[in-house]
Design a protein around this motif. Structure first.
Motif, PDB file in Angstrom:
ATOM      1  N   LYS A 644       0.945  -1.128   0.145  1.00 22.95           N
ATOM      2  CA  LYS A 644       0.103  -0.220   0.700  1.00 22.95           C
ATOM      3  C   LYS A 644       0.972   0.733  -0.191  1.00 22.95           C
ATOM      4  CE  LYS A 644      -4.528  -2.179   2.320  1.00 22.95           C
ATOM      5  NZ  LYS A 644      -5.090  -1.951   3.786  1.00 22.95           N
ATOM      6  N   ILE A 645       1.787   1.490   0.954  1.00 28.33           N
ATOM      7  CA  ILE A 645       3.133   2.171   0.633  1.00 28.33           C
ATOM      8  C   ILE A 645       3.433   2.711  -0.672  1.00 28.33           C
ATOM      9  CG2 ILE A 645       5.268   3.962   2.019  1.00 28.33           C
ATOM     10  CD1 ILE A 645       4.173   1.758   4.145  1.00 28.33           C
ATOM     11  N   PHE A 646       3.530   1.189  -1.046  1.00 25.30           N
ATOM     12  CA  PHE A 646       4.358   1.444  -2.567  1.00 25.30           C
ATOM     13  C   PHE A 646       2.968   2.587  -3.650  1.00 25.30           C
ATOM     14  CE2 PHE A 646       4.813  -0.200  -7.061  1.00 25.30           C
ATOM     15  CZ  PHE A 646       6.491  -0.253  -6.995  1.00 25.30           C
ATOM     16  N   ASP A 647       2.097   1.767  -3.536  1.00 25.62           N
ATOM     17  CA  ASP A 647       1.405   2.296  -4.233  1.00 25.62           C
ATOM     18  C   ASP A 647       0.956   4.160  -4.282  1.00 25.62           C
ATOM     19  OD1 ASP A 647       1.201   0.048  -5.443  1.00 25.62           O
ATOM     20  OD2 ASP A 647      -0.923  -0.944  -3.924  1.00 25.62           O
ATOM     21  N   THR A 652       1.586   8.856  -5.705  1.00 21.23           N
ATOM     22  CA  THR A 652       1.946  10.919  -6.012  1.00 21.23           C
ATOM     23  C   THR A 652       3.237  11.469  -7.096  1.00 21.23           C
ATOM     24  OG1 THR A 652       2.264  10.179  -3.456  1.00 21.23           O
ATOM     25  CG2 THR A 652       3.849  12.211  -4.160  1.00 21.23           C
ATOM     26  N   VAL A 653       3.925  10.645  -7.215  1.00 18.76           N
ATOM     27  CA  VAL A 653       4.906  10.555  -8.062  1.00 18.76           C
ATOM     28  C   VAL A 653       4.003  11.349  -9.779  1.00 18.76           C
ATOM     29  CG1 VAL A 653       6.678   9.401 -10.281  1.00 18.76           C
ATOM     30  CG2 VAL A 653       7.082   9.905  -7.531  1.00 18.76           C
ATOM     31  N   ARG A 654       2.984  10.464 -10.288  1.00 23.05           N
ATOM     32  CA  ARG A 654       1.692  10.613 -10.939  1.00 23.05           C
ATOM     33  C   ARG A 654       1.264  12.399 -11.081  1.00 23.05           C
ATOM     34  NH1 ARG A 654      -2.639   6.508 -11.662  1.00 23.05           N
ATOM     35  NH2 ARG A 654      -2.987   6.996  -9.988  1.00 23.05           N
ATOM     36  N   ILE A 682       7.230  -5.868  -3.182  1.00 19.24           N
ATOM     37  CA  ILE A 682       7.923  -5.034  -3.105  1.00 19.24           C
ATOM     38  C   ILE A 682       6.583  -3.524  -2.009  1.00 19.24           C
ATOM     39  CG2 ILE A 682       7.406  -4.015  -5.335  1.00 19.24           C
ATOM     40  CD1 ILE A 682      10.407  -2.236  -5.241  1.00 19.24           C
ATOM     41  N   ASP A 683       7.846  -2.805  -0.961  1.00 19.34           N
ATOM     42  CA  ASP A 683       6.650  -1.568  -0.348  1.00 19.34           C
ATOM     43  C   ASP A 683       7.437  -0.721  -0.009  1.00 19.34           C
ATOM     44  OD1 ASP A 683       4.843  -0.329   0.250  1.00 19.34           O
ATOM     45  OD2 ASP A 683       4.082  -2.009   2.364  1.00 19.34           O
ATOM     46  N   GLY A 684       7.403   0.465   0.208  1.00 15.49           N
ATOM     47  CA  GLY A 684       7.744   1.388   0.529  1.00 15.49           C
ATOM     48  C   GLY A 684       7.834   2.574  -0.074  1.00 15.49           C
ATOM     49  N   ASP A 685       8.031   3.981  -0.235  1.00 16.96           N
ATOM     50  CA  ASP A 685       8.001   5.454  -0.644  1.00 16.96           C
ATOM     51  C   ASP A 685       9.762   5.161  -0.810  1.00 16.96           C
ATOM     52  OD1 ASP A 685       9.150   5.855   1.865  1.00 16.96           O
ATOM     53  OD2 ASP A 685       7.665   7.316   1.489  1.00 16.96           O
ATOM     54  N   SER A 688      10.574   6.552  -4.832  1.00 15.86           N
ATOM     55  CA  SER A 688       9.306   7.736  -5.539  1.00 15.86           C
ATOM     56  C   SER A 688      10.313   8.511  -6.100  1.00 15.86           C
ATOM     57  CB  SER A 688       8.469   8.111  -4.360  1.00 15.86           C
ATOM     58  OG  SER A 688       9.409   8.887  -3.649  1.00 15.86           O
ATOM     59  N   LEU A 689      12.464   9.195  -5.584  1.00 18.85           N
ATOM     60  CA  LEU A 689      11.939  10.049  -6.665  1.00 18.85           C
ATOM     61  C   LEU A 689      13.260   9.619  -7.872  1.00 18.85           C
ATOM     62  CD1 LEU A 689      14.755  12.194  -3.988  1.00 18.85           C
ATOM     63  CD2 LEU A 689      13.485  12.728  -5.240  1.00 18.85           C
TER      64      LEU A 689
END
Length: 821
Positions: A644-647, A652-654, A682-685, A688-689
């Motif tokens: 969920k955090i990855f999603d 957020t990036v989009r 895979i999970d986490g943010d 994102s960069l």
């Protein structure tokens, strides 16, 4: 371009001087002391000061070390001492708890509560009192007064018996019979013949008797038979009367003996009372006075149990298990606070039902059946902590399903009923003993993860399990303390004291400094020290043992010994890590370290294997294409491999891309995004960069430098945000560059500037960074990140991004129109 960050903090010898002395078991050191853990200490004091409030028990979170219970228990004891020294008393005086025989209901033993230290005194006094009574009671039974009374009563009975026997003999002789009274063989009636001189003579044998009877007339025979019946009835009446009189004599004798025994018991019990009060005071005697009254009454009625009997198992015989004939005199001290100086503080490491609540032991009797009594009652840690504090781990408690509800019921009802576990579960017990419950007044301190606190709070809405309602005081321990000069010097003193106490090799300043640096790494910050000193202690022990095993003759351990120990520990646990590195070196897992590529970037991930966390690079690729229905497809999300955090980070990036460019150009494009050669969840943010720059590169067609990797999170407005596991991620990419012989000064990792304080890199990585062979670039903005990765600030790339977005829109419109035609 941002400057390379400092790879680690180094503790210099000057920081280790002027350290104060520290005890190995110091509570203040283990959890930071009141200066560093004010919230924790204040919560503990809050809970202890409100001792009388049954809802103000204490829930401790944040201590995960094996010594957590010992640490908390030691602090509770220290705080109690502090209160006592200040003249503040919030705890009741500890008491002793004993079980004694219940003369009215033997299956429900009575509880006796005595002042501290008087339980064993009572038990010892009762044992001595029993022996005294047993010794003297035989003398009471055999004294002259009782012997004289016995002789009188027996004489009267014998005189009556002789008189009546003589009467029966005379009547029998008149009727032609002789009656013989014998104490051993009973009464015998014999037919005889009367001689001419009037005397009686017995027949020689049955032949002579039969001849005599045959000569009698019918009336004479009838008269003889009636005489035998009459004499027989007279003998029966005599025997019955004699037995009745004998029983009356016994009762009369028993009454007399009981009277003498009552006088004896009154005397000896009065002496016991006087002696006990003189030694232990009226307060102690008031707790046992009712028991002694009932015991005195019981002794008068059942004094024969105290008389000497033939021993069981004498003369080489095998002893047969029997019930204790003196069980009414026995005292079972289940809780003895005689050695407790302040209040009882009990730390329970193994909270089974039996250890926590207590239980009923039993004795195996002849025939294979078990019996129990009040002497087999066993108290648990709840009873032992009564009047003080019980410290217990919720993790341990959860391992025993019957223990947690039992503890909850005891707290809620402020009463402890000791019974076997089968009875507590509702089953019939083979030990049907119901001891009187112990009234409870204690403080329970539960140590557990913060997650348990939240779960129990959720369960508190169910009135059937409002356990957490009774834990109003929450004491949370921070897992770290500030790495200020005082704490560093205290830590240094602890290291030296630990080394001395454990008999380890002494350590020079460089070794002490290196251990403190490792504590900073465990804390995840160069400005903090971890309170997990057990981990540091294990490193010290291993380093000392390795030195001895290698035959190193140096006197002291240095930083080099510590570094080699850390490397050895990592090597033992890093088989999977080596496999990943080998796959990258052999090209089975594709990671590009040289050149530039469009839409492709090196991200970084951390895998936690429990005993070790390792970082490794991941190839992240993005593709773009014109589309009348713009959108973003992430392979991991579509494959349901993302968390969920990855999603959230993906969305957020989009939205960040929309916020930056949608006002200046239509976003008529589709985006594909994937973590290449990733086959698990895979999970986490923290990617994102990397995701953002891979998409910008794909749109602008400006390549990304492959000798750099990036980790970091970003906000909707494009702000750079910190992440976790930065040391492992940097070290993972460094090892890839090393195994591919790329430590030429071009490789490095881009990290959020907030994570610069978290850098405590391995010694070899730090050395490479300091020599310029490897870089760690902290960035504050995405502009700085773009400059490192793509050679230009993001503002300089915006023109190409907007131009290509417009071209995508024209293509999308063209094909959309063609489709309509």
């Amino acid at each position: 371009m941002p400057e390379t960050a400092s790879p680690r903090r180094k503790v210099v010898p000057e920081e280790l001087k002027s350290a104060e002395s520290v005890e190995i078991g110091s509570v203040d050191f283990f959890i930071g002391g009141p200066e560093n853990q004010k919230r924790f200490f204040d919560s503990i004091e809050f809970g202890l000061r409100r001792f009388g409030d049954e809802q103000c028990n204490i829930f401790v979170t944040g201590i995960d070390s094996p010594d957590a219970l010992k640490i908390v228990g030691a602090h509770v004891a220290d705080f109690v001492k502090k209160l006592g020294s200040n003249g503040i008393s919030v705890f009741p005086e500890p008491q002793d708890y004993c079980y004694v025989y219940n003369f009215r209901e033997p299956k429900a033993p009575k509880l006796v509560i005595l002042p501290r230290g008087k339980g064993n005194a009572f038990k010892k006094a009762m044992n001595g009192f029993l022996e005294k009574v047993k010794d003297e009671i035989s003398g009471v039974i055999s004294n002259d007064l009782i012997a004289s009374e016995y002789s009188r009563i027996l004489g009267e009975l014998n005189a009556w018996a002789e008189k009546h026997q003589e009467q029966i003999r005379e009547e029998a002789e008149r009727l032609g019979f002789i009656v013989d009274f014998n104490e051993n063989t009973g009464v015998r009636i014999t037919t005889v013949k009367r001689l001419e001189d009037g005397k009686l003579a017995a027949f020689k044998d049955n032949t002579e008797l039969n001849e005599y009877l045959s000569k009698l007339s019918k009336n004479e025979k009838a008269e003889l038979d009636n005489g035998r019946v009459y004499i027989t009835e007279r003998v029966k009446d005599y025997v019955q009367d004699r037995m009745q009189r004998f029983n009356d004599c016994n009762r009369q004798m028993k009454r007399f003996v009981a009277g003498q025994m009552a006088l004896f018991c009154k005397s000896v019990f009065a002496d016991f009372k006087k002696d006990f009060i003189e030694k232990h005071g009226n307060d102690a005697f008031s707790g046992i006075s009712l028991f002694l009254k009932r015991l005195e009454k019981h002794t008068v009625g059942f004094y024969d149990a105290l008389l000497p009997k033939n021993g069981n198992g004498e003369n080489g015989e095998i002893p047969i298990p029997i019930r204790d004939p003196h069980i009414q005199w026995k005292v079972n001290v289940v809780v003895d606070n005689g050695a407790t100086k302040d209040i009882p503080v009990v730390v329970e490491h193994n909270p089974t039902y039996g250890n926590l609540i207590g239980g009923l032991d039993s004795k195996l009797m002849f025939g294979g059946f078990a019996v129990t009594d009040h002497t087999h009652i066993r108290a648990g840690s709840i009873a032992k902590a009564n009047g003080g504090c019980l410290v217990i781990s919720l993790n341990d408690l959860a391992s025993y399903p019957a223990a947690l509800p039992a503890l909850f019921d005891s707290i809620r009802h402020k009463s402890l009923g000791i019974k076997d576990m089968g009875s507590s579960a509702g089953y019939d017990s083979h030990l049907p003993l119901r001891p009187e419950p112990i009234p409870l007044n204690l403080r329970v301190v539960v140590c557990g993860p913060g997650l348990y606190w939240r779960i129990l709070h959720g369960m508190a809405q169910d009135h059937r399990f409002d356990f957490i309602r009774f834990f109003e005081a929450k004491a949370e321990v921070l897992p770290f303390v500030e790495a200020n000069s005082r704490n560093i010097s205290v830590f240094a003193s602890w290291i030296r004291e630990f080394s001395r106490t454990k008999g380890l090799s002494s350590m020079d300043d460089s070794a002490v400094g290196r251990l403190i640096e490792e504590s900073m790494r465990l804390a995840g910050s160069r400005s903090r020290l971890s309170t997990n000193v057990e981990a540091i202690g294990r490193i010290m022990i291993e380093a000392s043992e390795s030195k001895l095993a290698s035959g190193d003759n140096v006197n002291q351990l240095s930083a080099g010994h510590i570094v080699r120990t850390l490397e050895k520990r990592f090597w033992r646990l890093s088989f999977i890590y080596e496999v990943i590195q080998r796959q990258i070196a052999e090209g089975q897992k594709i990671i590009n370290i040289g050149g530039e590529k469009i839409g492709e970037i090196n991200g970084l991930a951390v895998s936690d294997f429990g005993d070790i966390s390792i970082g490794s690079p991941m190839r992240i690729a993005a593709s773009v294409y014109p589309s009348a229905k713009p959108g973003m497809i992430t392979i991991e999300r579509e494959s349901k491999l993302s968390g969920k955090i990855f999603d959230k980070a993906d969305h957020t990036v989009r939205e960040a891309i929309k916020a930056r460019y949608a006002r200046r150009a239509p976003l008529a494009l589709g985006i594909g995004f994937a973590f290449e050669q990733s086959y698990s969840g895979i999970d986490g943010d923290s990617a994102s960069l990397a995701e953002f720059f891979a998409i910008i590169s794909a749109i602008s067609e400006v390549p990304i430098r492959q000798s750099a990797a990036i980790t970091g999170s970003m906000s909707l407005r494009g702000d750079v945000q910190p992440i976790g596991g930065v040391n492992e991620k940097v070290e993972g990419f460094f090892d890839v560059c090393k195994v591919m012989n790329k430590l030429d000064g071009n490789c490095g990792v881009v990290i959020p500037h907030q994570n610069a304080d978290n850098l405590m890199l391995r010694d070899d990585v730090a050395e490479a960074v300091e020599s310029g062979k490897f870089h760690v670039w902290p960035v504050k903005t995405i502009d700085e990140g773009a400059q490192i990765l793509m050679g230009k600030f993001l503002g300089e790339l915006d023109g190409r991004v907007i131009e290509n977005l417009k071209e995508f829109a024209r293509i999308a419109v063209f094909f959309s129109g063609d489709k309509k035609e």
